[in-house]
Design an enzyme around this catalytic site. Structure first.
Site, mmCIF file in Angstrom:
data_model
loop_
_atom_site.group_PDB
_atom_site.id
_atom_site.type_symbol
_atom_site.label_atom_id
_atom_site.label_comp_id
_atom_site.label_asym_id
_atom_site.label_seq_id
_atom_site.Cartn_x
_atom_site.Cartn_y
_atom_site.Cartn_z
ATOM 1 N N ARG A 43 8.877 0.283 -16.344
ATOM 2 C CA ARG A 43 8.148 1.261 -15.530
ATOM 3 C C ARG A 43 8.969 1.636 -14.297
ATOM 4 O O ARG A 43 9.889 0.937 -13.888
ATOM 5 C CB ARG A 43 6.790 0.721 -15.093
ATOM 6 C CG ARG A 43 6.848 -0.549 -14.230
ATOM 7 C CD ARG A 43 6.711 -0.297 -12.757
ATOM 8 N NE ARG A 43 6.914 -1.496 -11.954
ATOM 9 C CZ ARG A 43 8.059 -1.811 -11.382
ATOM 10 N NH1 ARG A 43 9.120 -1.044 -11.540
ATOM 11 N NH2 ARG A 43 8.167 -2.910 -10.657
ATOM 12 N N GLU A 49 4.779 -0.014 -2.869
ATOM 13 C CA GLU A 49 5.713 -1.130 -3.131
ATOM 14 C C GLU A 49 5.296 -2.403 -2.418
ATOM 15 O O GLU A 49 4.936 -2.371 -1.231
ATOM 16 C CB GLU A 49 7.124 -0.712 -2.668
ATOM 17 C CG GLU A 49 8.194 -1.147 -3.599
ATOM 18 C CD GLU A 49 8.006 -0.578 -5.010
ATOM 19 O OE1 GLU A 49 7.460 -1.306 -5.874
ATOM 20 O OE2 GLU A 49 8.392 0.565 -5.253
ATOM 21 N N ASP A 52 0.856 -4.723 -4.660
ATOM 22 C CA ASP A 52 -0.048 -5.142 -5.749
ATOM 23 C C ASP A 52 -0.515 -6.572 -5.538
ATOM 24 O O ASP A 52 -1.694 -6.892 -5.682
ATOM 25 C CB ASP A 52 0.581 -4.934 -7.140
ATOM 26 C CG ASP A 52 1.896 -5.675 -7.366
ATOM 27 O OD1 ASP A 52 2.518 -6.161 -6.388
ATOM 28 O OD2 ASP A 52 2.320 -5.784 -8.541
ATOM 29 N N ASP A 190 3.243 -4.362 -13.112
ATOM 30 C CA ASP A 190 4.183 -4.102 -14.211
ATOM 31 C C ASP A 190 3.530 -4.313 -15.575
ATOM 32 O O ASP A 190 3.689 -3.504 -16.492
ATOM 33 C CB ASP A 190 5.402 -5.024 -14.088
ATOM 34 C CG ASP A 190 6.012 -4.973 -12.702
ATOM 35 O OD1 ASP A 190 5.671 -4.052 -11.952
ATOM 36 O OD2 ASP A 190 6.816 -5.861 -12.377
ATOM 37 N N ASN A 233 17.914 -10.758 -9.349
ATOM 38 C CA ASN A 233 16.952 -11.443 -10.221
ATOM 39 C C ASN A 233 15.882 -12.127 -9.364
ATOM 40 O O ASN A 233 16.190 -13.010 -8.573
ATOM 41 C CB ASN A 233 17.670 -12.464 -11.117
ATOM 42 C CG ASN A 233 16.706 -13.136 -12.072
ATOM 43 O OD1 ASN A 233 15.825 -13.878 -11.655
ATOM 44 N ND2 ASN A 233 16.865 -12.861 -13.347
ATOM 45 N N LYS A 234 14.656 -11.669 -9.549
ATOM 46 C CA LYS A 234 13.532 -12.180 -8.733
ATOM 47 C C LYS A 234 13.334 -13.685 -8.829
ATOM 48 O O LYS A 234 13.074 -14.351 -7.846
ATOM 49 C CB LYS A 234 12.217 -11.564 -9.226
ATOM 50 C CG LYS A 234 11.887 -10.229 -8.729
ATOM 51 C CD LYS A 234 10.443 -9.850 -9.051
ATOM 52 C CE LYS A 234 10.032 -10.031 -10.499
ATOM 53 N NZ LYS A 234 10.706 -9.190 -11.467
#
Ligand code: ADP
Ligand code: NG1
Length: 458
Positions: A43, A49, A52, A190, A233-234
């Site tokens: 998405r 941003e 959520d 997401d 990378n989260k």
């Protein structure tokens, strides 16, 4: 295994080159044929941003890029995972012993998150295995949700292999929860859009209860994604979870300031709901209640009248327990103002005034400034790319997704698209360090795509 699930299509694999290639690769890998295929899209978040997980609505659309998995349920308890991309090595495990490694988030762990979500939802103990070949084309760690597409795809694969059924909302909620097994405390945007997306419309995603409402984007505008080519990378870093924790702490301090039951409060939205005030009023309350200097862990403990041990073990996530300073004022200001921008964006889309593109663009620009300055989730490359996009005709441009790298999304008048693409290509991508990546994967116009699907042959 039966034709089940929220969205199943019967197709002729021979008519779909990517599926056909996957089928052939599956045959040479496992010596048998897939029984079904599942796709789940990535998405792009147009606006909203890092809100959520604070309980606020967001406005994403599915992209065409997706995770596609060919599947053959087997009679043993073994799950065999393979990937068309040699960067992602084969993995085998027993379906009865799923171990998700948070410390080293290798690709198969995301699959296992989706698998485990379904397993736990139905409280199943003795699962059958499957052979899976995964093919993804979402740029990884770039803010377009490759990780969630994989989790959602795996969840729908597991559901379909079991011959069971769930609604799209249930699937989205299960996958949002189960992706947290990887260690990131995400909010659910997401997974929701990956299941609830419908071709042709962006969606306002609202939480508690989860709902998706169509948002018609202006037809004279094109949304363009540009990748800064910086990956983040989260799950491998603590940037993301630190922000989630800062918001959680800000919510608790605001609640305490307003004499609410702060122990129960986890999200900034809950403070607003309990007080029954507007987002604008929450911004004023934030200014009164919080200070701009970073808070030390000790100061937070003193304000909440708890011990350092309680802060660490009862409020913070495992990978944020050693953080020394928390910026609460700036994060809360970002969240409440960004939540208000989402509401305005949807309203402008509905009213569609003559200068609709300009107005939407202004909100996107404000969102980027807030992400950069208050939320500190941008990076020099993203800021440069946003400037370049604005310079060459975007009415608005902002980072999209978690940030600290990854993609921007820009709103561009349709008649300016060809010159915009050519100029941004030259200004950002024809630098030596980006030249190895094919141009179309880095810079492309996108339209609202459809959600996750199961394909059955015939
Ligand atoms: P994103 O913002 O794209 O969700 P993350 O850093 O959270 O980024 O997750 C990216 C991870 O998802 C990759 O490191 C990899 O483990 C997994 N992933 C992405 N694309 C693929 C793929 N095609 N095949 C297997 N795993 C993938
Ligand atoms: P990406 O960009 O996919 O890493 C993450 C979170 C979202 C949301 C955005 C920021 C996950 C799985 N995804 O998305 O929930 O918080 O950052 O808006 O944690």
């Amino acid at each position: 295994m039966a034709a089940v699930g929220p969205a199943t299509r019967h197709i002729q694999v021979a008519e779909h080159p990517r599926l056909l290639k996957l089928k052939e690769m599956f045959k040479s890998k496992f010596g048998s044929l897939p029984k079904f295929y599942v796709r789940a899209p990535g998405r792009v978040n147009i606006i909203g941003e890092h809100i959520d997980y604070c309980g606020y609505s967001v406005l994403p659309m599915a992209v065409e890029q997706d995770m596609l998995i060919a599947v053959e349920p087997v009679k043993t308890h073994i799950i065999q995972l393979a990937n068309t991309n040699p960067l992602y090595p084969d993995y085998t495990t027993s379906a009865n012993n799923i171990q998700i490694d948070k410390t080293n988030p290798l690709w198969h762990n995301y699959f296992l998150c989706g698998f485990k979500g379904i397993q736990e939802h139905f409280d199943l103990s003795n699962l059958t295995g499957m052979n899976c070949l995964v093919d993804g084309n979402i740029p990884p760690s770039s803010g377009l949700s490759s990780s969630s597409a994989l989790v959602c795809c795996a969840g729908l694969v597991t559901l379909t292999a079991l011959g069971m059924s769930l609604s799209k909302v249930e699937l989205a909620e299960i996958c949002a929860k189960s992706e947290r097994y990887i260690g990131t405390e995400g909010g659910g945007m997401d997974q929701s859009i990956s299941f609830l997306a419908e071709e042709g419309a962006a969606k306002l995603i609202e939480f508690s209860p989860l709902r998706a409402t169509d948002v018609k984007l202006p037809s004279a505008a094109v949304f363009v994604i540009a990748n800064s080519c910086v990956e983040m990378n989260k799950a491998a870093t603590s940037h993301f979870n630190i922000r989630v924790m800062e918001c959680r702490l800000a919510a608790k301090l605001l609640a305490k300031y307003k004499n609410l039951q702060w122990e129960e409060v986890m999200r900034l939205e809950e403070v607003q709901a309990k007080l029954g005030v507007s987002l604008e009023e929450m911004l004023l309350i934030t200014e009164d209640a919080l200070h701009a200097e970073p808070y030390s862990a000790e100061e937070i403990c003193k304000s909440l009248e708890i011990s350092l041990e309680e802060l660490r073990t009862q409020i913070l996530s495992p990978n944020t327990q050693d953080v020394l300073n928390f910026k609460l004022y700036q994060r809360a200001k970002h969240v409440y103002s960004e939540a208000a921008r989402v509401v305005q964006f949807k309203k402008i889309c509905e009213e569609a005034p003559a200068n609709v593109i300009q107005l939407l663009g202004e909100l996107m620009n404000q969102s980027h400034v807030s992400c950069r300055d208050l939320y500190e989730c941008s990076c020099p490359e993203l800021d440069q790319l946003v400037d370049i996009c604005r310079k060459f005709g975007a009415q608005g441009s902002r980072l999209t997704g978690a940030g600290w790298g990854g993609c921007t999304v820009s709103i561009v008048p349709a008649d300016k698209l060809p010159s915009f693409l050519a100029n941004v290509q030259e200004a950002y991508y024809q630098r030596s360090d980006q030249s190895s990546v094919p141009e179309k994967q880095n810079l492309f116009a996108t339209k609202p795509g459809g959600g996750a699907l199961v394909f059955l042959e015939g």
